[in-house]
Design a protein around this motif. Structure first.
Motif, PDB file in Angstrom:
ATOM      1  N   LEU A   1      13.893   9.351 -11.122  1.00 61.83           N
ATOM      2  CA  LEU A   1      13.415   8.600  -9.955  1.00 61.83           C
ATOM      3  C   LEU A   1      12.493   7.462 -10.391  1.00 61.83           C
ATOM      4  CD1 LEU A   1      12.585  11.644  -7.668  1.00 61.83           C
ATOM      5  CD2 LEU A   1      14.362   9.931  -7.210  1.00 61.83           C
ATOM      6  N   SER A   2      12.542   6.369  -9.635  1.00 60.75           N
ATOM      7  CA  SER A   2      11.631   5.252  -9.900  1.00 60.75           C
ATOM      8  C   SER A   2      10.699   5.108  -8.707  1.00 60.75           C
ATOM      9  CB  SER A   2      12.401   3.938 -10.042  1.00 60.75           C
ATOM     10  OG  SER A   2      13.525   4.107 -10.837  1.00 60.75           O
ATOM     11  N   SER A   3       9.602   4.388  -8.915  1.00 61.01           N
ATOM     12  CA  SER A   3       8.743   4.128  -7.763  1.00 61.01           C
ATOM     13  C   SER A   3       8.478   2.634  -7.637  1.00 61.01           C
ATOM     14  CB  SER A   3       7.450   4.929  -7.852  1.00 61.01           C
ATOM     15  OG  SER A   3       6.492   4.222  -8.592  1.00 61.01           O
ATOM     16  N   GLN A   4       8.235   2.229  -6.410  1.00 63.75           N
ATOM     17  CA  GLN A   4       8.011   0.833  -6.078  1.00 63.75           C
ATOM     18  C   GLN A   4       6.924   0.767  -5.034  1.00 63.75           C
ATOM     19  OE1 GLN A   4      12.009  -0.128  -4.749  1.00 63.75           O
ATOM     20  NE2 GLN A   4      11.921  -2.077  -5.784  1.00 63.75           N
ATOM     21  N   LYS A   5       6.306  -0.395  -4.898  1.00 67.81           N
ATOM     22  CA  LYS A   5       5.313  -0.565  -3.843  1.00 67.81           C
ATOM     23  C   LYS A   5       5.922  -1.371  -2.700  1.00 67.81           C
ATOM     24  CE  LYS A   5       1.767   1.549  -5.526  1.00 67.81           C
ATOM     25  NZ  LYS A   5       1.241   2.716  -4.804  1.00 67.81           N
ATOM     26  N   GLY A   6       5.537  -1.039  -1.501  1.00 68.77           N
ATOM     27  CA  GLY A   6       6.090  -1.742  -0.349  1.00 68.77           C
ATOM     28  C   GLY A   6       5.094  -1.865   0.790  1.00 68.77           C
ATOM     29  N   ILE A   7       5.449  -2.737   1.723  1.00 67.45           N
ATOM     30  CA  ILE A   7       4.650  -2.942   2.934  1.00 67.45           C
ATOM     31  C   ILE A   7       5.524  -2.559   4.110  1.00 67.45           C
ATOM     32  CG2 ILE A   7       3.498  -4.676   4.382  1.00 67.45           C
ATOM     33  CD1 ILE A   7       3.284  -6.346   1.677  1.00 67.45           C
TER      34      ILE A   7
ATOM     35  N   GLU B   1       0.819  -1.222   0.000  1.00 67.05           N
ATOM     36  CA  GLU B   1       0.000   0.000   0.000  1.00 67.05           C
ATOM     37  C   GLU B   1       0.846   1.263   0.000  1.00 67.05           C
ATOM     38  OE1 GLU B   1      -2.579  -0.684   3.460  1.00 67.05           O
ATOM     39  OE2 GLU B   1      -4.249  -0.694   2.053  1.00 67.05           O
ATOM     40  N   GLU B   2       2.140   1.130   0.310  1.00 63.66           N
ATOM     41  CA  GLU B   2       2.990   2.315   0.404  1.00 63.66           C
ATOM     42  C   GLU B   2       3.760   2.498  -0.900  1.00 63.66           C
ATOM     43  OE1 GLU B   2       2.870   3.970   3.245  1.00 63.66           O
ATOM     44  OE2 GLU B   2       1.744   2.448   4.364  1.00 63.66           O
ATOM     45  N   THR B   3       4.015   3.764  -1.239  1.00 61.52           N
ATOM     46  CA  THR B   3       4.804   4.057  -2.429  1.00 61.52           C
ATOM     47  C   THR B   3       6.200   4.489  -2.011  1.00 61.52           C
ATOM     48  OG1 THR B   3       2.827   4.731  -3.599  1.00 61.52           O
ATOM     49  CG2 THR B   3       4.920   5.486  -4.515  1.00 61.52           C
ATOM     50  N   ILE B   4       7.189   3.879  -2.627  1.00 65.28           N
ATOM     51  CA  ILE B   4       8.583   4.218  -2.345  1.00 65.28           C
ATOM     52  C   ILE B   4       9.134   4.925  -3.573  1.00 65.28           C
ATOM     53  CG2 ILE B   4      10.877   3.259  -1.881  1.00 65.28           C
ATOM     54  CD1 ILE B   4       9.349   0.674  -0.948  1.00 65.28           C
ATOM     55  N   ILE B   5       9.733   6.088  -3.365  1.00 64.90           N
ATOM     56  CA  ILE B   5      10.373   6.801  -4.472  1.00 64.90           C
ATOM     57  C   ILE B   5      11.879   6.637  -4.272  1.00 64.90           C
ATOM     58  CG2 ILE B   5      10.688   9.046  -5.596  1.00 64.90           C
ATOM     59  CD1 ILE B   5       7.781   8.233  -5.739  1.00 64.90           C
ATOM     60  N   HIS B   6      12.556   6.088  -5.267  1.00 65.62           N
ATOM     61  CA  HIS B   6      13.985   5.854  -5.072  1.00 65.62           C
ATOM     62  C   HIS B   6      14.779   6.123  -6.339  1.00 65.62           C
ATOM     63  CE1 HIS B   6      14.248   1.933  -7.184  1.00 65.62           C
ATOM     64  NE2 HIS B   6      12.953   1.988  -6.985  1.00 65.62           N
ATOM     65  N   CYS B   7      16.095   6.223  -6.152  1.00 63.94           N
ATOM     66  CA  CYS B   7      16.983   6.504  -7.271  1.00 63.94           C
ATOM     67  C   CYS B   7      17.992   5.370  -7.371  1.00 63.94           C
ATOM     68  CB  CYS B   7      17.684   7.839  -7.031  1.00 63.94           C
ATOM     69  SG  CYS B   7      19.009   8.172  -8.204  1.00 63.94           S
ATOM     70  N   GLU B   8      18.039   4.739  -8.536  1.00 63.74           N
ATOM     71  CA  GLU B   8      18.957   3.616  -8.737  1.00 63.74           C
ATOM     72  C   GLU B   8      20.408   4.079  -8.642  1.00 63.74           C
ATOM     73  OE1 GLU B   8      18.343   0.543  -8.784  1.00 63.74           O
ATOM     74  OE2 GLU B   8      16.153   0.579  -9.045  1.00 63.74           O
ATOM     75  N   LYS B   9      20.650   5.301  -9.071  1.00 63.76           N
ATOM     76  CA  LYS B   9      22.025   5.757  -9.190  1.00 63.76           C
ATOM     77  C   LYS B   9      22.645   6.104  -7.837  1.00 63.76           C
ATOM     78  CE  LYS B   9      24.934   8.935 -11.727  1.00 63.76           C
ATOM     79  NZ  LYS B   9      24.870  10.374 -12.031  1.00 63.76           N
ATOM     80  N   CYS B  10      22.009   6.991  -7.089  1.00 62.55           N
ATOM     81  CA  CYS B  10      22.637   7.421  -5.833  1.00 62.55           C
ATOM     82  C   CYS B  10      22.081   6.665  -4.637  1.00 62.55           C
ATOM     83  CB  CYS B  10      22.495   8.917  -5.638  1.00 62.55           C
ATOM     84  SG  CYS B  10      20.821   9.444  -5.242  1.00 62.55           S
ATOM     85  N   GLY B  11      21.041   5.847  -4.846  1.00 61.58           N
ATOM     86  CA  GLY B  11      20.535   5.007  -3.764  1.00 61.58           C
ATOM     87  C   GLY B  11      19.571   5.703  -2.823  1.00 61.58           C
ATOM     88  N   SER B  12      19.247   6.969  -3.067  1.00 63.87           N
ATOM     89  CA  SER B  12      18.323   7.643  -2.154  1.00 63.87           C
ATOM     90  C   SER B  12      16.942   6.990  -2.259  1.00 63.87           C
ATOM     91  CB  SER B  12      18.240   9.131  -2.482  1.00 63.87           C
ATOM     92  OG  SER B  12      17.511   9.317  -3.678  1.00 63.87           O
ATOM     93  N   ALA B  13      16.243   6.901  -1.132  1.00 61.16           N
ATOM     94  CA  ALA B  13      14.906   6.310  -1.130  1.00 61.16           C
ATOM     95  C   ALA B  13      14.087   6.961  -0.027  1.00 61.16           C
ATOM     96  CB  ALA B  13      14.991   4.801  -0.885  1.00 61.16           C
ATOM     97  N   ALA B  14      12.850   7.265  -0.330  1.00 63.52           N
ATOM     98  CA  ALA B  14      11.980   7.901   0.664  1.00 63.52           C
ATOM     99  C   ALA B  14      10.553   7.476   0.406  1.00 63.52           C
ATOM    100  CB  ALA B  14      12.098   9.423   0.576  1.00 63.52           C
ATOM    101  N   ASN B  15       9.718   7.603   1.417  1.00 55.95           N
ATOM    102  CA  ASN B  15       8.309   7.320   1.173  1.00 55.95           C
ATOM    103  C   ASN B  15       7.688   8.518   0.443  1.00 55.95           C
ATOM    104  OD1 ASN B  15       7.669   9.266   3.098  1.00 55.95           O
ATOM    105  ND2 ASN B  15       7.018   7.805   4.655  1.00 55.95           N
TER     106      ASN B  15
END
Ligand SMILES: [Zn+2]
Length: 568
Positions: free
Chosen positions: A399-405, A218-232
């Motif tokens: 930026l890419s997005s992913q789904k997470g729990i 249900e949660e969306t994760i926004i992350h960057c493959e290159k620098c590794g940053s990730a945030a909700n």
């Protein structure tokens, strides 16, 4: 364990109330049994998984220097009254009273109880740092419990609370917990990501959510493959990749009649403009004053970013009455042109827009060809929108997005509770100081559901070997056959002697039925013992995850399984 002696009540179909894969499969495979809405019995298989997760958590928490204790489930109202949460918590907190009419809560969390302990036991800087944790049942009276263990009313959590003498020490503790959490989810065999989350008024990077990656999350994760940053989603920053039309010449402002058109869809459809050619104007009350917040039509305002960018402590959307008072028009027709006594804050993307549509602050009217600078001025530009996939990371990458729990959360609390409850210690100068606290939660029962959401297929659950209830199942085809029984029993004994957790399917059932059950309950490795294979002196090992079949000589089965399980 022999299957014939175990309680594994598998079902052909999932009960109709189950909506998501983990809920369906855990019911079907006999891991949980519903007792009441949002309340479940963990069946023997479910408990086995839970205990494995608990063991991993306990080992890593201990290794990180935290100390386990166990607080009561019932906590007295007096403690909650001290922090104001007896009122604030609302109906989610289960409340009971005893025969003397004394009020208690069934703990949804334990900050009050642990801070009460700290104020009586931690008196000097010499007593710090301390980090206490417990693995405990918690209660939350969800209005609509659903999704099985994912959002139950009674659930198991690991919660930890740290106490430090200063900021620097609290940061060291936070780092240790972050590392412990990374180890825990890695050892559980889960694919996960630690993401930055909102840290409230504390600031800095002191709140992280640990998300198990699953498409159904249900949660969306926004992350960057290159620098590794990730945030909700709430926390994620970045630059809009919107190109806009800044090069266009400015056209004359034009008022358009838009009777009854209050939504973006209605207005854009009628005016024949795209959502990104329109500016939405939302009236907020920020620290008591009205502020018009502008974003382009296809964006949403991220109130967390708004709050952070304006250094505000309270941000509310104005109600219909206030909108009318400040814009002179009913909701749906607000715009930046002609606003009086209302500050204007615009999302940075507006700098790239020319000739856009916006409300006219007049009932049933919008403007066409509005231009910044010419028709109105913004008091401030800031990044106010939710970032989405395709926007640009601060490193310049997409930026890419992913789904997470969400299964874990680490959070630096600061002195919120220690100040209110006077959990103070004497520092080296003999001065009283509130301890700096952190809190660190893991949804233990939720990990089970998240693992199943991440690992399942059309045939059932696929557990990571690290937390599977059994590492292997021996499926004896026709156990009544003397040679099959002899080989299956011998293999079972040999695996047990090697410390492999093994289930022997000795039931008088068809091979097909047994295979289906083994797949449904998700045991990582299945060894098939059948008379046909035995004639060639061979057994077959099936890998649940890859569906791969490996033929091994009867005598080589133990060694091969140990190799697959990586057991030394
Ligand atoms: Zn980046």
């Amino acid at each position: 364990m022999k299957w014939s002696q175990a309680l594994i009540p598998t079902l052909k179909d999932a009960p109709s109330e189950a909506e998501i894969a983990s809920h369906k499969l855990m019911l079907r495979a006999g891991y949980i049994k519903k007792v009441a809405s949002g309340i479940y019995t963990l069946m023997p298989l479910g408990l086995k998984v839970l205990l494995k997760v608990v063991n991993i958590i306990r080992a890593e928490m201990n290794r990180a220097g935290a100390e386990e204790l166990l607080m009561p489930i019932l906590s007295p109202a007096e403690l909650w009254l001290e922090t104001g949460r007896w009122e604030l918590y609302g109906k989610e907190m289960m409340r009971v009273h005893d025969r003397q009419e004394r009020k208690f809560a069934l703990g949804p969390t334990h900050e009050e109880v642990i801070t009460d302990l700290a104020r009586s036991e931690l008196k000097s800087y010499r007593d710090l740092p301390k980090n206490f944790y417990q693995i405990q049942i918690k209660f939350r009276d969800e209005i609509r419990p659903r999704f099985g263990l994912m959002r139950a009313r009674e659930f198991m959590m690991k919660d930890a609370y740290s106490f430090d003498r200063d900021e620097a020490a609290a940061e060291i503790t936070y780092g240790k917990m972050f590392e412990a959490y990374t180890n825990i989810f890695t050892r559980c065999g889960l694919k996960f990501r630690a993401v930055e989350a909102e840290s409230g008024n504390i600031g800095g990077s002191f709140s992280h959510e640990f998300m198990v990656l699953a498409e159904t999350g249900e949660e969306t994760i926004i992350h960057c493959e290159k620098c590794g940053s990730a945030a909700n989603k709430e926390r994620a920053g970045g630059n809009c990749s919107f190109e806009g039309n800044a090069a266009e010449p400015e056209r004359p402002l034009e008022k358009v009649s838009t009777p009854g058109m209050k939504t973006i869809e209605a207005v854009t459809g009628f005016m024949k403009v795209k959502a990104q050619e329109l500016v939405k104007t939302l009236i907020y009350i920020i620290d008591g004053a009205p502020v018009a917040v502008l974003v382009k039509g296809d964006d949403e305002v991220n109130e967390h970013r708004l709050k952070r960018n304006l250094n505000a402590s309270e941000v509310f959307l104005a109600d219909a009455k206030q909108v009318e008072k400040y814009t002179g028009a009913p909701v749906g027709f607000a715009g930046p042109v002609g606003l009086k006594d209302v500050a204007i804050v615009a999302d940075s993307s507006l700098k790239k827009m020319k000739n856009f549509a916006a409300g006219a602050n007049e009932k049933d009217a919008h403007y066409k060809n509005v231009n910044l600078g010419r028709d109105f001025k913004a008091d401030k530009f800031a990044d106010l929108r939710f970032v989405s996939e395709g926007d640009l990371c601060s490193c310049g990458c997409k930026l890419s997005s992913q789904k997470g729990i969400e299964v874990g959360h680490t959070f630096k609390l600061g002195t919120k509770y220690s100040s209110k409850m006077k959990a103070e210690f004497l520092d080296e100068a003999g001065k009283l100081q509130p301890a700096i606290m952190g809190c660190y939660g893991i949804g233990v029962t939720r990990i089970l559901a998240a693992a199943v959401e991440q690992g399942n297929d059309e045939n059932g659950i696929i557990w990571p070997a690290e937390i599977a209830p059994y590492q292997a199942v021996i499926t004896a085809i026709n156990y009544a056959d003397a040679a099959v029984k002899e080989t299956a029993d011998r293999l079972y004994g040999a695996l047990l002697a090697e410390g492999v957790e093994v289930l022997l399917d000795d039931r008088d059932m068809s091979a097909g039925f047994k295979f289906k059950d083994a797949e449904l309950i998700g045991i990582p490795f299945r060894v098939t013992v059948g008379s046909r294979g035995l004639k060639e002196n061979s057994l077959e090992i099936n890998i649940r995850k890859t569906k791969e079949n490996i033929k091994v000589p009867v005598d080589g089965a133990v060694a091969k399984l140990k190799e697959l399980l990586n057991v030394k």
